[in-house]
Enzyme design. Sequence first.
Site, mmCIF file in Angstrom:
data_model
loop_
_atom_site.group_PDB
_atom_site.id
_atom_site.type_symbol
_atom_site.label_atom_id
_atom_site.label_comp_id
_atom_site.label_asym_id
_atom_site.label_seq_id
_atom_site.Cartn_x
_atom_site.Cartn_y
_atom_site.Cartn_z
ATOM 1 N N HIS A 26 0.864 -1.184 0.000
ATOM 2 C CA HIS A 26 0.000 0.000 0.000
ATOM 3 C C HIS A 26 0.898 1.230 0.000
ATOM 4 C CE1 HIS A 26 -3.049 2.894 0.764
ATOM 5 N NE2 HIS A 26 -2.687 3.132 2.002
ATOM 6 N N HIS A 46 -8.609 7.422 -1.544
ATOM 7 C CA HIS A 46 -7.528 6.964 -0.709
ATOM 8 C C HIS A 46 -6.247 6.712 -1.531
ATOM 9 C CE1 HIS A 46 -6.387 4.194 2.910
ATOM 10 N NE2 HIS A 46 -5.359 4.825 2.428
ATOM 11 N N TYR A 80 9.032 -13.652 -22.780
ATOM 12 C CA TYR A 80 9.852 -12.515 -22.358
ATOM 13 C C TYR A 80 10.796 -12.971 -21.259
ATOM 14 C CZ TYR A 80 11.010 -7.854 -20.576
ATOM 15 O OH TYR A 80 11.675 -6.715 -20.156
ATOM 16 N N HIS A 106 0.869 5.810 -0.961
ATOM 17 C CA HIS A 106 0.130 7.021 -1.346
ATOM 18 C C HIS A 106 0.844 7.682 -2.525
ATOM 19 C CE1 HIS A 106 -2.381 7.772 2.565
ATOM 20 N NE2 HIS A 106 -2.279 6.490 2.302
ATOM 21 N N ASP A 163 1.453 -5.344 -20.139
ATOM 22 C CA ASP A 163 2.507 -6.277 -19.729
ATOM 23 C C ASP A 163 2.289 -6.780 -18.305
ATOM 24 O OD1 ASP A 163 4.029 -6.267 -22.084
ATOM 25 O OD2 ASP A 163 5.297 -4.594 -21.437
#
Lengths: 232, 232, 232, 232
Positions: C94, C170, C228, C96, C119
């Site tokens: 998480h 958020h 890849y 910001h 991708d």
Amino acid sequence: MLESLKQEVYEANMQLPELDLVSFTWGNVSGIDREKGLFVIKPSGVPYADLHVEDMVVVDLDGNVVEGDLNPSSDTPTHAYLYKKFEKIGGIVHTHSPWAVSFASANMDIPAFNTTHADTFYTDIPAARALTEEEINSAYELNTGKVIVEEFERRGLDYEATPGTLVSQHGPFTWGATPEKAVYNAKVLEVVAEVDYHALQLTKQNLDLPKYLLDKHYYRKHGANAYYGQKK
Amino acid sequence: MLESLKQEVYEANMQLPELDLVSFTWGNVSGIDREKGLFVIKPSGVPYADLHVEDMVVVDLDGNVVEGDLNPSSDTPTHAYLYKKFEKIGGIVHTHSPWAVSFASANMDIPAFNTTHADTFYTDIPAARALTEEEINSAYELNTGKVIVEEFERRGLDYEATPGTLVSQHGPFTWGATPEKAVYNAKVLEVVAEVDYHALQLTKQNLDLPKYLLDKHYYRKHGANAYYGQKK
Amino acid sequence: MLESLKQEVYEANMQLPELDLVSFTWGNVSGIDREKGLFVIKPSGVPYADLHVEDMVVVDLDGNVVEGDLNPSSDTPTHAYLYKKFEKIGGIVHTHSPWAVSFASANMDIPAFNTTHADTFYTDIPAARALTEEEINSAYELNTGKVIVEEFERRGLDYEATPGTLVSQHGPFTWGATPEKAVYNAKVLEVVAEVDYHALQLTKQNLDLPKYLLDKHYYRKHGANAYYGQKK
Amino acid sequence: MLESLKQEVYEANMQLPELDLVSFTWGNVSGIDREKGLFVIKPSGVPYADLHVEDMVVVDLDGNVVEGDLNPSSDTPTHAYLYKKFEKIGGIVHTHSPWAVSFASANMDIPAFNTTHADTFYTDIPAARALTEEEINSAYELNTGKVIVEEFERRGLDYEATPGTLVSQHGPFTWGATPEKAVYNAKVLEVVAEVDYHALQLTKQNLDLPKYLLDKHYYRKHGANAYYGQKK
């Protein structure tokens, strides 16, 4: 005199370039000793790379120099007035950080659009009105402080829950319990200005946060029931 | 020959990458010795990482090389013309800094919207008109200088109070009492271009500063009554 | 206890400031040991510069601290809920980060406009709805997890093919097979938010990728026929 | 085998992160030995921090590996096709640099608005059309090369005077006489995309450069009459 406060104010000043909040000499931090009624502030126009602890200037609440060989920041009367009126703050920061100055140039509040904002600012960050010609031509820096306080009174804002403002056509002032916290608030203000700018371009819908989300995030970090971070 | 000026011009050139004003070789600084009528300028196309003091080129006011093994900046005739016409300046900077080039591409002035601008530029920063086909095909770099001076004359601008310009479709030129001050002005120009761009997207309202605020901030830092910074 | 997982989670946390995804303490990474049913997470409110491996906190899937002297991230209940519902993920992030928060503030999905997106994310990156007042006032962080899972169920999204989301008002949450991959996905999300923002300003045309290009790029890097990179 | 070319290609690859043109592994540089008909390219999916000269892969113009332990870039067939059709180029670069990808996402050319552009690109930088479903599902990377060459033929562009392109929905490819020059062109393309984006937001007026200014700036730096930089 006030050696540990000088150190604290010096270190807070040096955070401004580290946090990308200043170019050249365009910023200043002060910190106050409430018992003595004196505050310590950056000298005027000294580049950060050349700044030393012993350059910090001690002034009283009328802005008179009490100790120091250098002129204090030209914004000293603004700091002094804010310390007089916002009696619980311990530090003040002024910068010309570019996202904040963009909103100040547009004379627009930085609206509360997200939890990053609500974690630190409980309301929109106001843009205090531009000064009048008369205010500019007489005691300009003192009047800058007066316009800020007037804006907070007019809107009924709590300066502890909204620890910063823009001054229209000019830039941001932030404050906090300590100089370090005032610097933190200066960075938050800059980041939310950046984010809000982009959100405002993405949509014309109303993005204002509801009060219950402002309550939740602000009080998650502040006050008796805060639960973010570590117990002190 | 002119060893201390070479050092000064070299150091001012090296500030350009430090201040994020150039990529590759896209910029140059010069500085003049008014008594000798000679100026020192960066050599053409030399990367900043490979630049040495002794690479600086000495030229006269007609742009003839007086000393130096390398070709001077291809913009040398522009510098020479500006030194001839703006008789009190001591240094000139040209860059392709991106915010300034954005306004130059749009052929738009950088308007005076805030005190960051007014502290250094007393007016809008003009965008001099694009050169005509004939001007481009004959003595292009000299004509670039002529178009700048023509714009200042047409608008009645004081080159000391407005120490820089854009050239439409091209980019910024700034100047100052010394090469170092010209670099400072180049950075201010870039910062206010960035801020103004964002302010212009935030609102369609007129954001032009009133003259009394331009007066206050410009003269707070310049002239006999300046009170910003330290006594010299 | 879980020493190698702690090291892995610590290193993944330290990547956040390196990748310019966090200011101050505004981010956290966790990693899970599926056999033991325990996960390791950053402590709450500790600056990255002060973080040590031994500060990592071990918690169970109900968010109870099993080992550690510090409070775990205040977002721990969100992580716990996602680990319960998204059974194949090994790490969660998480932040910001500012471009992601811009889209979250605007309550807008990050649309799939280019191969950089395809991708890594097989679909638009959803903006989960804002929480209701009731959800915010009771078990806020747990309900944040519930709203994310609800959004994925409502849209029929595969959490492995769409390894991240925004929460409106958020910011972003991303996940992956390991903490390191979750951090990678957090950076991809930030980069495509930046690019999409600019594409959306450049044109009002529909820029959504066709499914066949999403298929090609996603499966070029994922699944049995991926080609890849290097063979493991 | 091709040791000095490997060194050159390695160094050009390492410039990509230095010039802020890549995150993670999202870019590759190749360079060709025209006499041998072989080119050297970055291995697929190897992070720049882990890259060594000896990891470079040697392939022929059909994309077959001639030397090297690692898989070559998955974009190898695009490079091979461009080397076949653009017979005078010595190096190719592909990145996902964000400003370029913004224009590619919007399927828009990067228009020639300023001298920074004209110094390196003699025309608008084209956005080659998006690939069709059939082209994507069969020999995708080869077809990417074919679409680029088709766009240059359709527009009658000279690949030496326009040393780069966008592929819609994807990103930029640039080339040059050497791998180093191809990297230079990749940075120029990114910078002019950034500047053009902002110019396009500032005004709706037509900002296209006149041909005489493109001529002046392009030929100031290229061809027999170039006078920028130092004599070789």
